[in-house]
Design an enzyme around this catalytic site. Structure first.
Site, PDB file in Angstrom:
ATOM      1  CB  SER A 259      -0.900  -0.005   1.240  1.00 46.62           C
ATOM      2  OG  SER A 259      -1.492   1.266   1.416  1.00 46.62           O
ATOM      3  CG  HIS A 260       0.505   4.725  -2.534  1.00 50.99           C
ATOM      4  ND1 HIS A 260       0.128   3.672  -3.322  1.00 50.99           N
ATOM      5  CD2 HIS A 260       1.077   5.630  -3.370  1.00 50.99           C
ATOM      6  CE1 HIS A 260       0.455   3.932  -4.575  1.00 50.99           C
ATOM      7  NE2 HIS A 260       1.030   5.112  -4.634  1.00 50.99           N
ATOM      8  CB  SER A 261      -1.070   4.387   3.778  1.00 50.68           C
ATOM      9  OG  SER A 261      -1.240   4.279   5.171  1.00 50.68           O
TER      10      SER A 261
ATOM     11  N   GLY B 277       3.777   6.351  -0.268  1.00 52.96           N
ATOM     12  CA  GLY B 277       4.468   5.951  -1.485  1.00 52.96           C
ATOM     13  C   GLY B 277       4.779   4.468  -1.449  1.00 52.96           C
TER      14      GLY B 277
ATOM     15  CG  ASP C  50      -2.489   1.117  -2.181  1.00 51.36           C
ATOM     16  OD1 ASP C  50      -1.523   1.066  -2.970  1.00 51.36           O
ATOM     17  OD2 ASP C  50      -2.507   1.857  -1.174  1.00 51.36           O
TER      18      ASP C  50
END
Lengths: 127, 217
Positions: A4-6, A38, A62
């Protein structure tokens, strides 16, 4: 493997999955950058290689660059690993839950990927 | 054209990092209009880290320098431009492996390989309003003009970036906007054109870098 980016979202999904899946599943997140949102192909490659040797790895990701970074990570790991890594075409949370449940009851990697992909059709409001 | 040595490569990347710092807000603004607004910040941060890494590691060949660029970008850029630029520099590194410097022929092979890599990684084609448009324009100059006219190549890259303005985006976050992505220059195309301006200026004396009319972007 959750990408995920988070970092928080990735860890949160892992938390959900650990509650569902038995002790035989290795659930990990390779999410976020050091201090911000990111995706990082090197982090993903390391996380893949930290999985139990000989295991199949299913990656759920994601948005946007998560796919590019995951694919880049596959080129960074040794080929013996690459052959055992599979990208799920699925929504992150619902797909990961479906995949974890299937894997926890001993489903093949094909079945895990199929259950994850089925989650695309999952209706939440069916009335 | 003068062959690009490892030292010159490091200087190009250093200059590019400075240009990105200057264009950070411009790139953010373009990305704000058609994406998630962080292209300038991401690129400036990533290539500032690249410039520092290169100065510290002092690569002995351009290929080694490109390898450092590629690996540094992965951990510092975060958005799609991280893996895309990283792929480009990995391909340049592979194409230039074993060379002390990069001449025009090596550049031709390198740009072709990098373009192929970017297209495969991003599944993008020419006209999708991405950096592919700019890399393709440069590749065409390298294929058709032998010896290459560096000034023409720089201008072709800039023109290709500007030509993304009326296009409808078909890749990345901008694609969600459909027709509303028209009327804005693709920020990845601009950042690519800025890189080619630095590269060709280092390989050919007297190259005049494009003057960007910011209101036309």
């Amino acid at each position: 493997m959750i990408v995920s980016h988070s970092a928080k979202l990735g860890e949160g999904v892992c938390e959900l999955l650990r509650q569902l899946a038995g002790p035989n599943l290795h659930i990990a997140s390779a999410s976020g950058l050091e201090d911000r949102l990111g995706t990082d192909a090197i982090k993903i490659a390391h996380a893949i290689q930290a999985c139990p040797p000989g295991s199949d790895v299913v990656v759920l990701f994601d948005l946007g660059s998560a796919r590019l970074s995951s694919e880049m990570a596959l080129e960074l790991v040794p080929s013996a690993w690459r052959e055992r890594v599979f990208m799920a075409d699925a929504p992150l949370v619902e797909g990961a839950v479906a995949a974890a449940v299937e894997a926890s009851i001993g489903g093949s990697v094909e079945a895990v990927l199929a259950r994850a992909a089925d989650a695309r059709q999952l209706r939440k409001l069916d009335d | 054209m003068q062959p690009l040595t490892a030292e010159a490569f490091v200087r190009v990347m250093d200059a590019y990092a400075q240009v990105l710092a200057e264009f950070r807000d411009v790139l953010n603004e373009l990305d704000n209009r058609i994406g998630d607004g962080d292209h300038g910040t991401n690129m400036a941060r990533g290539f500032s880290a690249v410039a520092e890494k290169l100065k510290a590691s002092q690569p002995t060949t351009p290929a080694a320098g490109c390898q450092t660029v590629a690996m540094t970008l992965l951990g510092t850029v975060g958005g799609a431009s991280g893996p895309l630029y990283s792929t480009a520099f990995l391909k340049l590194s592979a194409a230039w492996n074993g060379r002390a410097d990069v001449d025009e022929e090596a550049l031709r092979g390198g740009v072709a390989a990098a373009l192929e890599g970017i297209m495969a990684r991003g599944r993008a084609a020419v006209g999708d309003k991405t950096m592919v448009d700019v890399w393709t324009a440069v590749q065409r100059e390298l294929q058709t003009e032998q010896p290459l006219d560096a000034q023409r190549a720089v201008e072709a890259a800039a023109a290709a970036a500007l030509a993304t303005k009326p296009l409808t985006a078909r890749k990345g976050r901008a694609a969600y906007l459909g027709d509303r992505s028209q009327g804005t220059v693709d920020p990845g195309s601009l950042s690519s054109a800025l890189w080619f301006a630095e590269l060709f200026a280092a390989m050919s004396e007297g190259v005049v870098k494009p003057q960007w009319d910011l209101s036309a972007l």
